[in-house]
Design a protein around this motif. Structure first.
Motif, PDB file in Angstrom:
ATOM      1  N   UNK A 150       0.738  -1.153  -0.197  1.00 36.32           N
ATOM      2  CA  UNK A 150       0.043   0.024   0.132  1.00 36.32           C
ATOM      3  C   UNK A 150       0.745   1.200   0.058  1.00 36.32           C
ATOM      4  N   UNK A 151       2.178   1.230   0.543  1.00 36.12           N
ATOM      5  CA  UNK A 151       2.835   2.179   0.284  1.00 36.12           C
ATOM      6  C   UNK A 151       2.498   3.677   1.188  1.00 36.12           C
ATOM      7  N   UNK A 152       1.863   3.264   2.660  1.00 35.71           N
ATOM      8  CA  UNK A 152       1.295   4.184   3.284  1.00 35.71           C
ATOM      9  C   UNK A 152       2.765   5.162   3.862  1.00 35.71           C
ATOM     10  N   UNK A 153       2.459   5.936   4.631  1.00 40.97           N
ATOM     11  CA  UNK A 153       3.375   7.078   5.091  1.00 40.97           C
ATOM     12  C   UNK A 153       4.219   6.336   6.128  1.00 40.97           C
ATOM     13  N   UNK A 154       3.383   5.627   7.127  1.00 35.60           N
ATOM     14  CA  UNK A 154       4.185   4.923   8.023  1.00 35.60           C
ATOM     15  C   UNK A 154       5.199   3.671   7.350  1.00 35.60           C
ATOM     16  N   UNK A 155       4.814   2.881   6.248  1.00 37.14           N
ATOM     17  CA  UNK A 155       5.298   2.140   5.470  1.00 37.14           C
ATOM     18  C   UNK A 155       6.652   2.763   5.162  1.00 37.14           C
ATOM     19  N   UNK A 156       6.555   3.885   4.405  1.00 40.86           N
ATOM     20  CA  UNK A 156       7.828   4.422   3.666  1.00 40.86           C
ATOM     21  C   UNK A 156       8.811   4.809   5.010  1.00 40.86           C
ATOM     22  N   UNK A 157       8.162   5.474   5.924  1.00 41.72           N
ATOM     23  CA  UNK A 157       9.231   5.714   7.073  1.00 41.72           C
ATOM     24  C   UNK A 157       9.599   4.683   7.617  1.00 41.72           C
ATOM     25  N   UNK A 158       9.055   3.522   7.801  1.00 44.91           N
ATOM     26  CA  UNK A 158       9.577   2.615   8.616  1.00 44.91           C
ATOM     27  C   UNK A 158      10.879   2.083   7.532  1.00 44.91           C
ATOM     28  N   UNK A 159      10.414   1.865   6.411  1.00 47.81           N
ATOM     29  CA  UNK A 159      11.609   1.333   5.293  1.00 47.81           C
ATOM     30  C   UNK A 159      12.944   2.322   5.531  1.00 47.81           C
ATOM     31  N   UNK A 160      12.633   3.469   5.372  1.00 46.49           N
ATOM     32  CA  UNK A 160      13.777   4.432   5.327  1.00 46.49           C
ATOM     33  C   UNK A 160      14.527   4.260   6.637  1.00 46.49           C
ATOM     34  N   UNK A 161      13.900   3.964   7.766  1.00 42.68           N
ATOM     35  CA  UNK A 161      14.379   4.086   9.188  1.00 42.68           C
ATOM     36  C   UNK A 161      15.059   2.574   9.173  1.00 42.68           C
ATOM     37  N   UNK A 162      14.538   1.675   8.846  1.00 42.15           N
ATOM     38  CA  UNK A 162      15.327   0.448   8.866  1.00 42.15           C
ATOM     39  C   UNK A 162      16.473   0.346   7.992  1.00 42.15           C
ATOM     40  N   UNK A 163      16.484   1.200   6.499  1.00 42.98           N
ATOM     41  CA  UNK A 163      17.644   0.903   5.915  1.00 42.98           C
ATOM     42  C   UNK A 163      18.585   1.981   6.514  1.00 42.98           C
ATOM     43  N   UNK A 164      18.319   2.970   7.176  1.00 45.92           N
ATOM     44  CA  UNK A 164      19.324   3.858   7.759  1.00 45.92           C
ATOM     45  C   UNK A 164      20.073   3.134   9.048  1.00 45.92           C
ATOM     46  N   UNK A 165      19.314   2.320   9.836  1.00 50.38           N
ATOM     47  CA  UNK A 165      19.882   1.796  10.853  1.00 50.38           C
ATOM     48  C   UNK A 165      20.791   0.319  10.362  1.00 50.38           C
TER      49      UNK A 165
END
Length: 345
Positions: A150-165
């Protein structure tokens, strides 16, 4: 006292001997792969086993768009293939799956002690391969997060956070091993691998959440009409279920509300999974963030032992701050200066 008059010690029964024998077998088992503590072997078996099982179960997804029922095309969440079948999203999912599955398989072997101790060259080559694969996989994840579940905002933010970590942890681990700071290399690599394992816990939470929300109350989500239309073989059935969708110049336009429910309609299943994915990602990420820090806090002896080893190797190489040449709290922060064991005697 007359020793001869003291009562004879009764012979040990077979039931008393059995625990000792089974304990010896257990010790030989985990020592065979290089573990010095039984609990470490148990933790390795659980977490590495989960990672290996997940990877092997998803290997068929490397057949991205094949006709087989086991391919990613048919195994992904309903509606996702509409976005992934062409263009930049197809490149992104190919990069992600083609890199992260081999990385998951290889990373299990990085934590087998006998390989680290007896086959150092293999350990190093394998480590470089994992780093490269994870970076490629992270790039692919960023490319597809706009459409993932679905590409929701919380999904996009979660993916970016996981990539950063994961990226930051791997870079710090790489820097520390180049500075021969083995204790910090261990800590940051454990963090990186725990963060990458979030996807497994995420799936469990997502499915449980989707099942619960399908039963306890009515939850709804919105989906693009063209994505829903791709799930129907009959235009008549699609138009009957979603008359709100407009057909203009041969294309389907607009968005409609879809009930999130595990049922016979694929768009409802897709809506249910998409509704739960973002929440599941953040909850799983928190669990893994806290879990790895608890493990590191409960195993200070191993960290101290490796820091002593780091000190000895840095001394041999003539480092300016042996024992603290990497990223350590006494070198970069305001912690008390660390002293090697020989200085404490």
């Amino acid at each position: 006292m007359d020793i001869s008059s003291s009562p004879a010690r009764p012979a040990r029964s077979d039931t008393e001997k059995a625990p000792s024998k089974s304990r010896h077998i257990w010790q030989r088992l985990y020592a065979a792969v290089g573990f010095s503590k039984g609990y470490n072997f148990i933790l390795f078996f659980i977490f590495a086993g989960a990672m290996m099982g997940f990877v092997l179960a998803r290997l068929s997804y490397l057949n991205i768009g094949g006709a087989a029922s086991s391919s990613f095309k048919n195994g992904s969440s309903p509606g996702e293939w509409y976005w992934y079948k062409t263009g930049v999203y197809r490149i992104g999912i190919t990069l992600h799956l083609g890199a992260i599955l081999p990385a998951g398989f290889l990373m299990v072997w990085q934590f087998v002690p006998i390989i680290r101790h007896k086959a150092i060259l293999i350990h190093r080559i394998n480590g470089y391969a994992i780093v490269l694969l994870v970076f490629i996989a992270n790039a692919g994840a960023l490319m597809i997060c706009r459409r993932s579940f679905g590409g929701t905002i919380e999904t996009q933010a979660g993916v970016v956070t996981l990539v950063f970590l994961t990226t930051t942890s791997i870079c710090l681990a790489f820097y520390n091993i180049k500075r021969l700071q083995i204790d910090q290399h261990r800590a940051w690599m454990l963090r990186a691998m725990f963060y990458l394992g979030t996807i497994i816990t995420l799936r469990i939470i997502m499915i449980i959440s989707a099942l619960i929300t399908s039963q306890v109350s009515n939850y709804y989500s919105t989906m693009p009409c063209d994505e829903i239309a791709s799930l129907y073989d009959s235009n008549a059935a699609f138009s009957a279920n979603y008359p709100q969708c407009n057909t203009r110049n041969g294309t389907v336009d607009g968005r409609v509300v879809v009930k999130a429910k595990f049922g016979s309609q694929p768009e409802q299943i897709g809506a249910s999974l998409g509704l739960s994915f973002g929440m599941a990602m953040w909850l799983a990420l928190i669990l893994h963030l806290v879990g790895v820090e608890i493990y590191l806090a409960l195993t200070p002896r191993e960290g101290n032992r490796l820091r002593q080893v780091s000190y000895e190797r840095q001394m041999e190489q003539g480092y300016e701050h042996p024992g603290s040449a990497g990223i350590t709290s006494d070198h970069w922060g305001d912690a008390d200066e660390w002293k090697p064991v020989e200085s404490l005697k």
